[in-house]
Design a protein around this motif. Structure first.
Motif, PDB file in Angstrom:
ATOM      1  N   VAL A   1       0.839  -1.198   0.000  1.00 37.87           N
ATOM      2  CA  VAL A   1       0.000   0.000   0.000  1.00 37.87           C
ATOM      3  C   VAL A   1       0.878   1.254   0.000  1.00 37.87           C
ATOM      4  CG1 VAL A   1      -1.684   1.333   1.347  1.00 37.87           C
ATOM      5  CG2 VAL A   1      -1.977  -1.137   1.064  1.00 37.87           C
ATOM      6  N   PHE A   2       1.930   1.245   0.792  1.00 37.61           N
ATOM      7  CA  PHE A   2       2.867   2.370   0.808  1.00 37.61           C
ATOM      8  C   PHE A   2       3.498   2.567  -0.566  1.00 37.61           C
ATOM      9  CE2 PHE A   2       7.261   3.872   1.169  1.00 37.61           C
ATOM     10  CZ  PHE A   2       7.033   5.134   1.690  1.00 37.61           C
TER      11      PHE A   2
ATOM     12  N   LEU B   1       3.576   5.643  -5.849  1.00 34.87           N
ATOM     13  CA  LEU B   1       3.512   5.739  -7.310  1.00 34.87           C
ATOM     14  C   LEU B   1       2.840   7.044  -7.735  1.00 34.87           C
ATOM     15  CD1 LEU B   1       2.543   2.158  -8.514  1.00 34.87           C
ATOM     16  CD2 LEU B   1       4.553   3.457  -9.200  1.00 34.87           C
ATOM     17  N   LYS B   2       1.746   7.366  -7.075  1.00 36.68           N
ATOM     18  CA  LYS B   2       1.041   8.616  -7.392  1.00 36.68           C
ATOM     19  C   LYS B   2       1.916   9.815  -7.057  1.00 36.68           C
ATOM     20  CE  LYS B   2      -3.186  11.034  -7.377  1.00 36.68           C
ATOM     21  NZ  LYS B   2      -3.725  11.177  -8.718  1.00 36.68           N
ATOM     22  N   ALA B   3       2.553   9.776  -5.897  1.00 38.03           N
ATOM     23  CA  ALA B   3       3.390  10.896  -5.452  1.00 38.03           C
ATOM     24  C   ALA B   3       4.649  11.059  -6.301  1.00 38.03           C
ATOM     25  CB  ALA B   3       3.775  10.711  -3.980  1.00 38.03           C
ATOM     26  N   SER B   4       5.095   9.973  -6.943  1.00 37.40           N
ATOM     27  CA  SER B   4       6.334  10.042  -7.732  1.00 37.40           C
ATOM     28  C   SER B   4       6.152  10.807  -9.040  1.00 37.40           C
ATOM     29  CB  SER B   4       6.863   8.640  -8.035  1.00 37.40           C
ATOM     30  OG  SER B   4       6.095   8.021  -9.054  1.00 37.40           O
TER      31      SER B   4
ATOM     32  N   THR C   1      -5.453   0.650  -0.399  1.00 41.08           N
ATOM     33  CA  THR C   1      -4.961   1.631  -1.364  1.00 41.08           C
ATOM     34  C   THR C   1      -6.091   2.553  -1.811  1.00 41.08           C
ATOM     35  OG1 THR C   1      -3.228   0.132  -2.109  1.00 41.08           O
ATOM     36  CG2 THR C   1      -3.765   1.959  -3.578  1.00 41.08           C
ATOM     37  N   ALA C   2      -7.274   2.005  -2.023  1.00 36.27           N
ATOM     38  CA  ALA C   2      -8.423   2.841  -2.370  1.00 36.27           C
ATOM     39  C   ALA C   2      -8.743   3.816  -1.235  1.00 36.27           C
ATOM     40  CB  ALA C   2      -9.639   1.964  -2.678  1.00 36.27           C
ATOM     41  N   THR C   3      -8.616   3.352  -0.002  1.00 40.12           N
ATOM     42  CA  THR C   3      -8.855   4.221   1.153  1.00 40.12           C
ATOM     43  C   THR C   3      -7.817   5.339   1.213  1.00 40.12           C
ATOM     44  OG1 THR C   3      -9.850   2.377   2.345  1.00 40.12           O
ATOM     45  CG2 THR C   3      -9.115   4.256   3.662  1.00 40.12           C
ATOM     46  N   VAL C   4      -6.557   5.019   0.945  1.00 39.24           N
ATOM     47  CA  VAL C   4      -5.506   6.049   0.907  1.00 39.24           C
ATOM     48  C   VAL C   4      -5.835   7.073  -0.185  1.00 39.24           C
ATOM     49  CG1 VAL C   4      -3.074   6.486   0.342  1.00 39.24           C
ATOM     50  CG2 VAL C   4      -3.678   4.638   1.915  1.00 39.24           C
TER      51      VAL C   4
ATOM     52  N   ILE D   1      -8.717   7.967  -1.274  1.00 40.73           N
ATOM     53  CA  ILE D   1      -9.827   8.795  -0.824  1.00 40.73           C
ATOM     54  C   ILE D   1      -9.378   9.775   0.257  1.00 40.73           C
ATOM     55  CG2 ILE D   1     -12.028   8.726   0.423  1.00 40.73           C
ATOM     56  CD1 ILE D   1     -12.445   5.956  -1.079  1.00 40.73           C
ATOM     57  N   VAL D   2      -8.628   9.300   1.237  1.00 43.77           N
ATOM     58  CA  VAL D   2      -8.239  10.125   2.387  1.00 43.77           C
ATOM     59  C   VAL D   2      -7.089  11.074   2.050  1.00 43.77           C
ATOM     60  CG1 VAL D   2      -7.303  10.052   4.736  1.00 43.77           C
ATOM     61  CG2 VAL D   2      -9.074   8.432   4.057  1.00 43.77           C
ATOM     62  N   VAL D   3      -6.032  10.559   1.432  1.00 40.90           N
ATOM     63  CA  VAL D   3      -4.827  11.363   1.204  1.00 40.90           C
ATOM     64  C   VAL D   3      -4.930  12.179  -0.087  1.00 40.90           C
ATOM     65  CG1 VAL D   3      -2.328  11.263   0.817  1.00 40.90           C
ATOM     66  CG2 VAL D   3      -3.391   9.758   2.514  1.00 40.90           C
TER      67      VAL D   3
END
Length: 109
Positions: free
Chosen positions: A15-16, A21-24, A71-74, A76-78
């Motif tokens: 999950v991390f 991947l999105k942040a990169s 990962t879907a929760t991350v 949504i939240v982050v």
């Protein structure tokens, strides 16, 4: 080490790594890119160790299902991704599937 603890480490690491991947931004940012490689490396290593005591189908179902839901929760939240009733239902079905796989393994011994 307990196989399910190793599987939990694999899930959290995956999950991390996936979140990084999105942040990169397509591997254009160095630190998140390192996070992707480290997270997924730890995930696969921990998953491989957990497979010494957990059947492959069960471990992979739990790893991928829990990883998907978290990962879907991350997201949504982050990352402030949208959520609706269909997404919530889908996540609940994934979680239910993971629970059934775990219960099926417990009774298989």
């Amino acid at each position: 080490m307990n196989a399910y603890l190793l599987l939990s480490i694999a899930i959290i690491s995956e999950v991390f790594g996936s979140s990084m991947l999105k942040a990169s931004e397509g591997f254009r940012k160095l630190l998140p890119s390192i996070g992707v490689v480290a997270g997924l490396g730890v995930a696969f290593y921990s998953l491989s160790l957990s497979l010494q005591n957990i059947p492959l189908g069960t471990a992979y179902a739990i790893w991928s299902g829990a990883g998907t839901a978290l990962t879907a929760t991350v997201g949504i939240v982050v990352y402030k991704e949208s959520i609706n009733v269909k997404k919530v239902l889908g996540l609940l079905l994934v979680i239910a599937g993971v629970a059934v796989m775990k219960l099926a393994t417990d009774g298989a011994h």
